[in-house]
Structure formats: structure tokens, C-alpha cells
Design a protein around this motif. Structure first.
Motif, PDB file in Angstrom:
ATOM      1  N   LEU A 241     -12.074 -26.562  10.599  1.00 11.92           N
ATOM      2  CA  LEU A 241     -13.205 -25.848  11.191  1.00 11.92           C
ATOM      3  C   LEU A 241     -13.280 -26.031  12.705  1.00 11.92           C
ATOM      4  CD1 LEU A 241     -15.968 -26.259   8.484  1.00 11.92           C
ATOM      5  CD2 LEU A 241     -14.306 -24.446   8.807  1.00 11.92           C
ATOM      6  N   LYS A 242     -12.415 -26.873  13.253  1.00  8.86           N
ATOM      7  CA  LYS A 242     -12.291 -26.998  14.690  1.00  8.86           C
ATOM      8  C   LYS A 242     -11.434 -25.861  15.214  1.00  8.86           C
ATOM      9  CE  LYS A 242     -11.358 -31.631  16.530  1.00  8.86           C
ATOM     10  NZ  LYS A 242     -10.320 -32.662  16.384  1.00  8.86           N
ATOM     11  N   PRO A 332      -5.140 -47.830  11.725  1.00  5.63           N
ATOM     12  CA  PRO A 332      -5.853 -48.535  12.795  1.00  5.63           C
ATOM     13  C   PRO A 332      -7.026 -49.355  12.280  1.00  5.63           C
ATOM     14  CG  PRO A 332      -6.189 -46.160  12.947  1.00  5.63           C
ATOM     15  CD  PRO A 332      -5.181 -46.380  11.878  1.00  5.63           C
TER      16      PRO A 332
ATOM     17  N   GLY B  98     -14.609 -23.404  15.660  1.00  2.11           N
ATOM     18  CA  GLY B  98     -14.406 -24.419  16.691  1.00  2.11           C
ATOM     19  C   GLY B  98     -14.454 -23.855  18.090  1.00  2.11           C
ATOM     20  N   TYR B 105     -21.517 -32.546  11.141  1.00  3.44           N
ATOM     21  CA  TYR B 105     -21.610 -32.840   9.715  1.00  3.44           C
ATOM     22  C   TYR B 105     -22.546 -34.007   9.426  1.00  3.44           C
ATOM     23  CZ  TYR B 105     -17.336 -30.227  10.316  1.00  3.44           C
ATOM     24  OH  TYR B 105     -16.429 -29.285  10.688  1.00  3.44           O
ATOM     25  N   SER B 110     -16.960 -40.044   8.049  1.00  2.00           N
ATOM     26  CA  SER B 110     -15.895 -39.411   7.268  1.00  2.00           C
ATOM     27  C   SER B 110     -15.449 -38.096   7.889  1.00  2.00           C
ATOM     28  CB  SER B 110     -16.330 -39.222   5.811  1.00  2.00           C
ATOM     29  OG  SER B 110     -17.577 -38.606   5.761  1.00  2.00           O
ATOM     30  N   ALA B 111     -16.233 -37.562   8.829  1.00  4.96           N
ATOM     31  CA  ALA B 111     -15.831 -36.307   9.472  1.00  4.96           C
ATOM     32  C   ALA B 111     -14.792 -36.537  10.561  1.00  4.96           C
ATOM     33  CB  ALA B 111     -17.044 -35.600  10.049  1.00  4.96           C
ATOM     34  N   LEU B 112     -14.615 -37.793  10.971  1.00  5.66           N
ATOM     35  CA  LEU B 112     -13.627 -38.090  11.999  1.00  5.66           C
ATOM     36  C   LEU B 112     -12.374 -38.672  11.355  1.00  5.66           C
ATOM     37  CD1 LEU B 112     -15.987 -39.685  14.662  1.00  5.66           C
ATOM     38  CD2 LEU B 112     -14.778 -37.526  14.866  1.00  5.66           C
ATOM     39  N   ASN B 113     -11.233 -38.324  11.916  1.00  5.42           N
ATOM     40  CA  ASN B 113      -9.962 -38.813  11.380  1.00  5.42           C
ATOM     41  C   ASN B 113      -9.812 -40.301  11.679  1.00  5.42           C
ATOM     42  OD1 ASN B 113      -7.269 -39.350  10.796  1.00  5.42           O
ATOM     43  ND2 ASN B 113      -6.634 -37.296  11.373  1.00  5.42           N
ATOM     44  N   PRO B 114      -9.683 -41.134  10.631  1.00  5.73           N
ATOM     45  CA  PRO B 114      -9.671 -42.582  10.860  1.00  5.73           C
ATOM     46  C   PRO B 114      -8.440 -43.080  11.600  1.00  5.73           C
ATOM     47  CG  PRO B 114      -9.180 -42.110   8.570  1.00  5.73           C
ATOM     48  CD  PRO B 114      -9.574 -40.807   9.203  1.00  5.73           C
ATOM     49  N   SER B 115      -7.346 -42.314  11.578  1.00  9.00           N
ATOM     50  CA  SER B 115      -6.144 -42.857  12.193  1.00  9.00           C
ATOM     51  C   SER B 115      -5.795 -42.198  13.524  1.00  9.00           C
ATOM     52  CB  SER B 115      -4.974 -42.787  11.215  1.00  9.00           C
ATOM     53  OG  SER B 115      -4.662 -41.459  10.954  1.00  9.00           O
ATOM     54  N   MET B 116      -6.756 -41.464  14.101  1.00  6.98           N
ATOM     55  CA  MET B 116      -6.522 -40.911  15.438  1.00  6.98           C
ATOM     56  C   MET B 116      -7.622 -41.433  16.347  1.00  6.98           C
ATOM     57  SD  MET B 116      -5.664 -36.923  14.783  1.00  6.98           S
ATOM     58  CE  MET B 116      -5.501 -36.328  16.455  1.00  6.98           C
ATOM     59  N   GLN B 121      -8.799 -36.677  19.349  1.00  3.49           N
ATOM     60  CA  GLN B 121      -9.536 -35.739  18.502  1.00  3.49           C
ATOM     61  C   GLN B 121     -10.387 -34.804  19.348  1.00  3.49           C
ATOM     62  OE1 GLN B 121     -11.039 -37.074  14.669  1.00  3.49           O
ATOM     63  NE2 GLN B 121     -10.324 -39.119  15.107  1.00  3.49           N
ATOM     64  N   LEU B 122     -10.872 -35.311  20.474  1.00  2.00           N
ATOM     65  CA  LEU B 122     -11.680 -34.456  21.350  1.00  2.00           C
ATOM     66  C   LEU B 122     -10.794 -33.506  22.156  1.00  2.00           C
ATOM     67  CD1 LEU B 122     -14.216 -37.045  22.785  1.00  2.00           C
ATOM     68  CD2 LEU B 122     -14.751 -35.147  21.276  1.00  2.00           C
ATOM     69  N   TYR B 160     -10.926 -46.079  18.061  1.00  2.00           N
ATOM     70  CA  TYR B 160     -10.822 -45.383  16.787  1.00  2.00           C
ATOM     71  C   TYR B 160     -12.226 -45.273  16.192  1.00  2.00           C
ATOM     72  CZ  TYR B 160      -5.802 -45.642  17.002  1.00  2.00           C
ATOM     73  OH  TYR B 160      -4.504 -45.463  17.371  1.00  2.00           O
ATOM     74  N   HIS B 162     -13.700 -46.160  13.551  1.00  2.00           N
ATOM     75  CA  HIS B 162     -14.355 -47.304  12.922  1.00  2.00           C
ATOM     76  C   HIS B 162     -14.805 -48.353  13.936  1.00  2.00           C
ATOM     77  CE1 HIS B 162     -10.292 -48.948  13.391  1.00  2.00           C
ATOM     78  NE2 HIS B 162     -10.866 -50.136  13.343  1.00  2.00           N
ATOM     79  N   MET B 176     -17.479 -33.017  20.257  1.00  2.00           N
ATOM     80  CA  MET B 176     -16.336 -32.244  19.789  1.00  2.00           C
ATOM     81  C   MET B 176     -16.757 -30.792  19.566  1.00  2.00           C
ATOM     82  SD  MET B 176     -13.805 -33.798  17.082  1.00  2.00           S
ATOM     83  CE  MET B 176     -14.533 -33.526  15.530  1.00  2.00           C
TER      84      MET B 176
END
Lengths: 337, 698
Positions: A241-242, A332, B98, B105, B110-116, B121-122, B160, B162, B176
Motif C-alpha cells: 500500500l506504499k 536485527p 502511497g 495502521y 507490525s506495520a513496520l518491517n522488523p528487519s529493515m 523504509q522511509l 530498527y 523494535h 511514511m
């Protein structure tokens, strides 16, 4: 990070010490004493007694273990090479050096002369198989995981589960029937010697094929499962959706997360491919590490079994270490806590 | 069509016409949204309210054209800036997602990618949508992070998800969404997962950004107070249909639809004291769109429904006047809003016998050390002071509430009380006996019976493979209240009757029940053993508004019937004010203020209590609220401030003394204690957070 790796390395050393002690003790206590096993079935009682004395087999097992470590590290002279025993064991490297794994009674050569050669053969087999299994199962796992329930997904799932369920001895025999007996395209044995008709490369084809068929389905299913789960995550929805192109969603957002779970499984395959392919090696007469270990165990070649087991343990702990570090790199949440 | 699609200033940003969305599954198609229309003008903020399952999120996803394999628009059109979303090709759709329409959300984590990391992401957004270079994208990202009031944006870019707090995560998601300068921002319950003070700050931010970016909002929420704060117009959805629509001023002053009125009757207001206004739950369960009957969907739960009229045919959406207020009700003109009634039971004759005496109770957790020095045996052991020197008394038959934001230690207290953890210091005396150091394994069944719990999530606490009757009956048998099967069954039926469920429910499995029914069962289970004290840990925060009211009322009725003491743990100050006699306000493991409910809600306040009250979203238009916002993050509990725990965020900090000296406990009236350095006479001068003003529309 450094602390983590140091801790892990410490654990590796500890694991090696503990497992070597276990392996040593188990071998020493296996039926028949060490002296008679070393000398073989035709030795006289007198010879056995001399060796028993010489090896000081009446000492407690812990002391004998320390002595074994001594020989391995080159602190102590290997007692078996003593000419007094009349065993005719001779190591060109001498009887006292670092990394002395002893003398193989089965092959009548120093363990160092047989084990690395065999390990090399198996490593070659494993490397080729792994180089095929990894990209193949990743590509198919990811493709089917991307579109759960699609035709491709179902086909791959069924194929994967079918192939994994066929044991190596069955697929080996079937492939032999097709390619060796019927089509006569490939050799039926792979002794890795220059045969007049078959090149070394051709001798690798069938063993590799058996391993790929057996292992591919399993790894692919693991990758698929993880991919399916990742694709339902809210951050994938965010990425779509981005307005990101689908390709980028998969490559940048899904893949790395989808690799976290199957990573350990994939590393375990290395382990399996190096130390667990006994059946395939036996079928094709492949001079590999697994077959050597089996033969040594059947013959009662304690020195070789001990050495080979230690090598296998070492490979297992190393992949585990690599796995932990790689896992930390991928995730990470573990790297920065 | 290119010519006609050019948006002019008059073209609404979003126009939904008679939308109907269904989910197609094996059993057939299930309608989720029926005949839904909506118009949002440029820069306007539209609120969509409704309970779970009413189809509000489906509307959002339909706008984005993201409904999975099963969902499909069956009828109607969605026009974005004059263009039909259904006619867009994949590439055009991708550019709008987008780029023109962005989403925020409910759960930022959970809406953000945990490994980036946050930065990549922005930066993706301008790089993809505008072809910006990495360098430009970086600058843009930093700029927007500043706009969303992110402290230290450069550092956050490398973090990150978390590694940052929930409030910061939501700021990242908002940044974002804003990076591509969208003309429509869809926010799906963006503050529901956040603490109340964080929520207030995020709502302020949304309101401010909306003006500076000139973006139109579609704000989806179940919380009327939140909607009132950020929206111009509001639509109320029920069971897939729009029930009522109008401006905030009209709708909050004079709702026309019985369902809207019902929703207002269900929410406790922070302005109302205990027993001054009873909650009026809407009877029955939320009916889902596929269970609908003929006629009005709300009919089965409506007090004004007339047989033969409301249950016939389609009910149209009609205008009430020229201003655009619309209502889907045949009787909107003859219904008089019912006036909230007082319960008139201000004192239920509780004595002053202390049942629970908490005295200097502390719970510390040892912190595992990971550094190399600690590994080698050096370094001091550090502690997490989850609860520190907590002291208060609980009087028999009364309700005491513990409030505070997540991480304040309120759940730790419940764990020590129930014996899941043992106290490090101090004592909790139950009828004169210290129970703080007895772990639950060593507690007698009599003691366990005395203290029972109701948990937040009824799904997790009822065993899915056993019937409801078994769950309640087990309590009865285990605590020896009855032995033979008949008596146990009688007791189970009695308890079901008390929580107003029919006796046949005894044989049902938890999965056959709705959320509200499950929570009733949880209440019945907790009270079945005739406990002296019931600890309710956020018992209604997972429930829908209309059901929440019913469970709160039930809890109060049952408590009164048995004379049980209730320890109510919550973050919702409106609910707390509605049902509690005493309140304990906690922050970072310490008690900041405590006292009778009416005293805590009136000056003198502790500055933290004041900030909490000021942050509560209020749906009542007759109440005016002061504006106090906390800045910064809650400090780490591992390394709390030395002086007053609240000093780092306190808007009324008086100086050095707050940082270094532990504040004294001041007692403005006996029983009301405030832990603060500010002299009482100054605290008394603080104006009250809530003031009642005359309703503007009436």
C-alpha cells in the motif's frame, strides 16, 4: 557482538571436549578390549598382553583420555608406533606431532592419510549437491510461497513431499536402472578413479542426483512455509500500500524475513550432506567419509572411528556457530537487544 | 476520460457511491458493506465510527483496492479525485497507493518491517514515487521526521522498529504516509494500541499535520472521543450500513439514530462521578452483515423498533434538514433522546473494614547482564524496580482502581497479589496475614479461592476444549463449595443467571460465544467460588463499546450482590471514574497519587494525574478540557530518575529539587495522598481539567 562470538567460541570448545570424551569412552568400552581390537582376530594372547601393558589399559578411563589428547596434541609419543610391538605402524610424519590422529588398523596407514582424502571426496559431493539444492529450493519455495494455493504452489508441494518420501536406496536403484542399465548414459559406480569409459565428472552425476532428489523437497517446503507466513504479515501490506512495485515488495521486504526461519534448516543440510550420506556412498561405491566411518565401525578400527567422529562433531558445531551468527545478521531483533 | 478526470477544486477527494463489498468463500458470498456512500472534500476530516465487524476497515481496504482474493466490490463506485478506482491499471493503482492515498495502521509495530531500519523504509517512498536520489530521499525523510516531532531524527533513521517506542513507531508510520504529500490519508484506529498520553500527543500531531499538509483524512475508530477531537464530520456504521452522518457539532449534540444515541449511552464520561449517571448498554449482540434480517439492521436491539414498520423492506438514508445530516431510521423524528438517569445508590453500605493492607511492597527483578565484564564476574547487579514501596489499604466491598500507562507496574502488582510473583520487600496483608511472599504453589486452596481474577482477554483464559459449565463447575468443586453433581450444576446455573446468560449456555464451548458473552463467563467463573477480592485486569478493554458497558454494569451488580471487594486495573480513566471508589495512580513502579475517586479527579492533582486526565479523549460536547501534553518518553525503568520519578516529563517541574530529592507525600485531605514537591496551596490553584459548559446546540 564480540562478546556473543567469544561466548559461542567458548561453547564450541566445550562441546568438542565433552563430545570427544564421550566418543572416547564409548569406544573404549565397546565389546572386546582395545588391545584385541587393534591387533585383529588372528593375534596371539601373548601379543595382546604386551599391547595391553603398553597401552596401560588398566588405568582409569579419564587418565587414558588425557593420554589420548596428549597424543593428539603432540605432547606424548603415539605408543602404537613403537617398533617393539611389531605392528609395523609407521607414520612418515613421525610419532609425535600436533594433530596426530593415530594409526588406522583397517587401512594400515596413519589416520591422517585416509581421513582427509575421504572427507575431501565427500565435501566435493556435498558442495555440488548443495549448490544445486539451495538455489533450486529457494526459487521454488519462494515462488510457491508467494502465491499460496495456486497451481504452481500445489504442484510443487506434492512433488516435494513425494520426492522427500522416497528413501535414497530406492531412488538410487531406480536411477541406476534408468541411466545405467537402460539408457547406458552413466556409470553405475563412482570410485572416483579414472576409468577408461567414464570421466570423474560423470561418476558424480548419479550420487548428486540422489541427494538432490532426496533433500530438495524438504528444504523447498521449509522455505515455502516461511514465505507463506511472511506474506500474510501486516508489513507486507504496508509495503504494497506504499505503492512499491511487487518485485521490490518481494525482494526487499519479504525475502529477508522469510529467510530467518529456514536458515537453520538449510545449515543443517550441510551437516547432513557431509556426515549423513552413508547410504548413497555405499550404493555407488563412492569413496567418501560416511562409508569410511561405517567400514571403520564394522571393522572395529577404534582410532579411525574416534578421529572421524571428532571431525563430524567439529563440522556440526561449526555450522551451528555459523548459523547463530548468520541468524543474528538476518534478524536485527536479536542483533540489537 | 482524461479531460473529465482532471480534479478541480470542487471535485471531492473521495466519493463513494452505493458501495457494496462481499467476501466470496466456499459457503457462498458474505456481504460486508452494503449500499455505502460517502464524500470527502479536499482537506476535510471524516470520521467513520463503528464496532468490530461493522465493515469500516473493509471500506478502507476497498478504497485502496486491497481486499485479498476473497473480497470484491459487487456494486457501486469509488471515485478518487474524480477517477474510478476500478478502472485503474496496475501501474496507475500503484502510483496512487502511497503516492496519493496513504495509510496509517492500528498496530505500528507490525506495520513496520522488523528487519529493515527505519531510514530505508522511509526513503523508499520518495525514491519509488518521485524517483528521488538516495541523498534527496534521506533529506526528505529527516524533514518529515522533524514534522512529526520525532526527537533526534538522524539517530532514528538508523534504528530498527523494535528499538523505538510505540509512540515513535506510529510517528514513523505517519511520516511514511506523509512523505509523498498524499491528498487522502486513511487512518485505521491509529491510536488504539497506544497509551493515553501518547494517544493525545499523536492526535494533536494528526490535527496539526492535517492543516500544514492540507491532506483530507478518513479516520476510522471505535472511539467517539477520538473522532470528536480530529474530525469535521462523522459517519456511524452498523452491520455494513451507514446509520447516520453529520457534522461533529450536530452529531455529538443531537444524535438522531437510536444506535448513535445508544453508543453515547454506553461510554462513561470522565466528567461523571460514580453513580451520577448509569451506563445504558445496548441490549443484544452486534449483528454481522450476513446475519441480517429484513428491515432495519439495528431493529433487534432497538428500543424504539416498531413491529410491522421497522422490520419491513429497505430503510432509506434520509436527510433531516438542509445541512446534510442524514439518518437511516424511519422514526428519527419521533424519538426523543432518553435522558441519562442516575442510579441513586450512591452508598451501598460498605463499612470501613480493611481487607487488604499493602505496606511498603516492592518487587525488583534482577537484570541479566550481557556485557563481557559481567560475564567475568565483575560489575554490580542491576535491578528493574517494577514496584517500589507501594502502600495502600483496600476497604471491604469497595472498588479500588489502579491506573497508569503501560510499564507503570500495575500488572506486576496483580502478579504479586495473586502469588504468581513474590515481593522483594514489604508486605500485603489479607485479613492480617502477609501473603506477599507466598508463591501460588504454596497457597492453600482457601487463600486462592479468596483472590480470583478476571483477565483482559477472555479467549485466552477459557479452555477451548471444555464447556462453559465445566469451567464454572470446576471452581465450585475445587474450592469445595459443592461436591455432588446436582449441586454443582445448580450453582453453575445460578452463576449463569447472575451474569444474565440462559442456563443452556452451560453446555456451550467458548468458541460458540461472542466476546462479551465470554467475558460474562469469565466474571461468573471468578465469582463462582465466592471470593473476597476479585482482581480485574483490563477486563473490558478488548470489548466493543456497546458490550463493554454491559460487562461493566454486570461487574458492578455482581460485586454489590456478593459484597466483593474489586481491584480494578485499567488504563481507561473514564471507566475507572465510572466504577471505582478509590484510585491509585502509578508511574514507573511508584504510586504518584491515591485517594477517593472524586478527590483524585479534582484539584489538587498530582501533575501526572492532571496530564493523564487532560489526555483522555472526551466524547461529551458539554465538557471542556484543559490542554496539557507530556513531552519525551517514559524513562527506562532500569535507570529511573533519582528524585521524583516523573521529573523528566513533568510540565510543572519546579527545579533542581525534583531531580535529586524523593518527593514527600502530602495529604490535602485525610486519605488523599500526593507525592510531589509542589506545595499544596500551589497544587490547589491548578484549574480543574474538566469544566462543564452549556451545550452549544441546545
Amino acid at each position: 557482538m564480540t562478546v556473543f562470538i567469544l561466548k559461542r567460541l567458548g561453547l564450541v570448545v566445550l562441546t568438542m571436549v565433552v563430545s570427544s570424551f564421550l566418543v572416547f569412552t564409548l569406544n573404549e568400552f565397546s565389546p572386546g578390549n582395545v588391545a584385541s581390537k587393534t591387533l585383529g582376530p588372528y593375534a596371539s594372547q601373548e601379543q595382546k598382553n604386551i599391547l595391553f601393558e603398553r597401552l596401560q589399559l588398566n588405568d582409569p578411563v579419564l587418565l587414558r583420555y588425557v593420554r589420548w589428547i596428549g597424543v593428539l596434541t603432540g605432547v606424548i609419543v603415539d605408543p602404537l608406533q613403537d617398533p617393539v610391538l611389531g605392528l609395523n605402524f609407521h607414520d612418515p610424519r613421525g610419532d609425535q606431532y600436533f594433530g596426530n590422529l593415530g594409526y588406522s588398523t583397517l587401512y594400515k596407514v596413519p589416520v591422517n592419510d585416509v581421513i582427509w582424502n575421504r572427507l575431501g571426496n565427500t565435501l566435493a559431493l556435498a558442495a555440488i549437491a548443495f549448490a544445486i539444492i539451495l538455489p533450486l529450493s529457494m526459487v521454488f519455495g519462494i515462488l510457491s510461497g508467494m502465491s499460496e494455493g495456486s497451481m504452481l504452489d500445489r504442484t510443487l508441494s506434492y512433488t516435494g513431499i513425494t520426492l522427500t518420501s522416497i528413501p535414497e536406496f530406492a531412488s538410487g536403484v531406480m536411477l541406476m536402472a534408468i541411466f545405467v542399465l537402460w539408457l547406458e548414459w552413466l556409470p553405475g559406480t563412482s570410485p572416483l578413479m579414472s576409468l577408461p569409459e567414464w570421466s570423474i565428472a560423470e561418476q558424480f552425476v548419479l550420487p548428486v542426483l540422489v541427494l538432490v532428489l532426496y533433500d530438495f523437497g524438504y528444504v523447498a517446503r521449509m522455505v515455502r512455509g516461511s514465505m507463506v507466513e511472511v506474506m500474510t504479515r501486516p508489513y507486507i501490506r504496508t509495503a504494497i500500500l506504499k505503492g512499491l512495485p511487487y518485485r521490490r515488495v518481494i525482494m526487499k521486504h519479504a525475502l529477508r524475513n522469510a529467510m530467518i526461519a529456514p536458515f537453520t534448516v538449510i545449515l543443517l543440510q550441510i551437516n547432513f550432506l557431509i556426515t549423513g550420506v552413508v547410504v548413497t556412498e555405499v550404493i555407488f561405491g563412492f569413496p567418501g567419509f560416511g562409508r569410511m566411518l561405517l567400514e571403520a565401525a564394522l571393522f572395529g578400527d577404534i582410532t579411525l572411528v574416534e578421529a572421524a567422529t571428532m571431525v563430524a562433531v567439529f563440522i556440526a558445531v561449526t555450522t551451528q556457530l555459523v548459523g547463530d551468527i548468520g541468524y543474528m545478521y538476518l534478524n536485527p531483533r536479536i542483533r540489537f537487544t | 476520460m482524461a479531460g473529465s478526470a482532471t480534479p478541480t477544486s470542487d471535485t471531492p477527494v473521495l466519493q463513494i457511491e452505493n458501495l457494496r463489498v462481499s467476501y466470496f468463500i466456499r459457503a457462498g458470498d458474505i456481504p460486508a458493506v452494503l449500499d455505502f456512500s460517502l464524500t470527502i472534500k479536499a482537506g476535510e476530516s471524516y470520521g467513520l465510527v463503528g464496532e468490530s465487524g461493522c465493515g469500516k476497515s473493509t471500506v478502507a481496504m476497498a478504497i485502496m483496492r486491497y481486499m485479498g482474493i476473497a473480497g470484491r466490490v459487487v456494486a457501486g463506485r469509488i471515485l478518487f479525485e474524480g477517477r474510478d478506482m476500478a478502472s485503474l491499471g496496475d501501474e496507475e493503482l500503484r502510483r496512487i497507493r502511497g503516492g496519493k492515498i496513504a495509510m496509517v495502521y492500528q498496530e505500528p509495530y507490525s506495520a513496520l518491517n522488523p528487519s529493515m531500519n527505519v531510514g530505508s523504509q522511509l526513503m523508499e517512498v520518495p525514491m519509488i514515487h518521485e524517483g528521488a536520489s538516495e541523498c534527496d530521499a534521506y533529506d526528505r525523510a529527516i524533514e518529515v521526521l522533524r514534522d512529526v516531532r520525532m526527537p533526534d531524527p538522524q539517530t532514528v533513521m538508523d534504528r530498527y522498529p523494535h528499538q523505538i517506542s510505540g509512540g515513535q513507531q506510529q510517528r514513523v508510520v505517519i511520516a511514511m504516509a506523509l512523505l509523498s504529500n498524499p491528498s487522502l490519508l486513511i487512518l485505521d484506529e491509529p491510536t488504539t494500541a497506544l497509551d493515553v498520553t501518547v494517544e493525545a500527543a499523536v492526535l494533536d500531531l494528526i490535527d496539526e499535520l492535517r492543516r500544514s499538509y492540507g491532506v483530507a483524512l478518513l479516520y476510522i475508530s471505535h472511539n467517539l472521543g477520538v473522532i470528536r477531537r480530529v474530525c469535521d464530520r462523522v459517519g456511524v456504521m452498523y452491520s455494513g450500513e451507514l446509520m447516520e452522518e453529520g457534522t461533529i457539532a450536530e452529531m455529538f449534540a443531537a444524535p438522531r439514530h437510536p444506535y448513535t444515541m445508544g453508543l453515547f449511552g454506553c461510554i462513561p464520561t470522565v466528567g461523571a462521578e460514580k453513580h451520577t449517571r448509569a451506563l445504558q448498554p445496548i441490549r443484544g449482540q452486534v449483528s454481522l452483515p450476513h446475519q441480517r434480517l429484513r428491515g432495519c439492521v439495528f431493529g433487534p436491539r432497538c428500543d424504539h423498533a416498531q413491529a410491522g414498520r421497522c422490520d419491513q423492506g429497505e430503510i432509506p438514508l434520509v436527510r433531516t434538514d438542509g445541512s446534510g445530516h442524514q439518518v437511516r431510521c424511519l422514526r428519527w423524528n419521533d424519538i426523543v433522546p432518553s435522558v441519562a438517569r442516575a442510579t441513586g445508590q450512591a452508598d451501598h453500605g460498605a463499612g470501613d473494614e480493611v481487607v487488604l493492607h499493602v505496606d511498603g511492597m516492592s518487587k525488583f527483578y534482577e537484570l541479566p547482564e550481557r556485557s563481557l565484564r559481567a560475564l567475568l564476574g565483575g560489575g554490580a547487579v542491576r535491578y528493574v524496580k517494577a514496584n517500589e514501596r507501594i502502600s495502600f489499604d483496600v476497604i471491604r466491598g469497595r472498588t479500588i482502581a489502579i491506573v497508569g500507562e503501560s510499564g507503570c507496574g500495575k500488572s506486576t502488582f496483580a502478579k504479586v497479589l495473586t502469588g504468581l510473583e513474590t515481593a522483594t520487600e514489604g508486605s500485603i496483608e489479607l485479613h492480617g496475614r502477609n501473603i506477599a511472599t507466598i508463591p501460588v504453589q504454596q497457597r492453600s486452596s482457601e487463600l486462592i479461592r479468596t483472590l480470583q481474577m478476571v483477565f483482559q482477554n477472555p479467549d485466552g483464559t477459557l479452555n477451548p476444549s471444555h464447556s462453559v459449565g465445566w469451567a464454572i463447575g470446576r471452581v465450585v468443586r475445587k474450592f469445595g463449595l459443592a461436591k455432588d453433581a446436582d449441586k454443582v450444576r445448580a450453582r453453575v446455573e445460578e452463576m449463569l443467571d447472575i451474569v444474565r446468560l440462559p442456563a443452556v449456555f452451560a453446555s456451550r464451548k467458548p468458541r460458540q460465544l461472542s466476546g462479551g458473552q465470554k467475558q460474562r463467563i469469565a466474571v461468573a467463573r471468578a465469582f463462582a467460588g465466592k471470593p473476597n477480592i476479585v482482581i480485574a485486569d483490563e477486563p473490558v478493554s478488548a470489548l466493543d463499546v456497546s458490550v463493554q458497558a454491559a460487562v461493566i454494569n454486570l461487574l458492578m451488580d455482581v460485586q454489590e450482590k456478593f459484597g466483593t471487594t474489586l481491584l480494578f486495573i485499567s488504563h481507561d480513566l473514564s471507566v475507572v471514574r465510572y466504577l471505582s471508589d478509590h484510585i491509585v495512580v502509578m508511574y514507573l513502579g511508584q504510586v504518584m497519587e491515591m485517594g477517593p475517586a472524586e478527590a483524585v479527579f479534582r484539584p489538587p492533582y498530582h501533575p501526572y494525574t492532571e496530564a493523564l486526565l487532560s489526555a483522555v479523549p472526551v466524547a461529551d460536547p458539554t465538557i471542556e478540557q484543559t490542554h496539557i501534553r507530556l513531552t519525551g518518553e517514559m524513562p527506562s525503568i532500569i535507570d529511573p530518575p533519582r528524585g521524583c520519578r516523573f521529573c523528566t516529563r513533568c510540565p510543572r517541574r519546579i527545579g533542581e529539587i525534583c531531580d535529586t530529592v524523593v518527593p514527600p507525600e502530602q495529604e490535602p485531605v485525610p486519605g488523599h495522598r500526593i507525592r510531589c514537591h509542589i506545595p499544596l496551596e500551589d497544587l490547589r490553584k491548578i484549574p480543574p481539567v474538566f469544566t462543564r459548559v452549556a451545550a452549544a446546540a441546545e
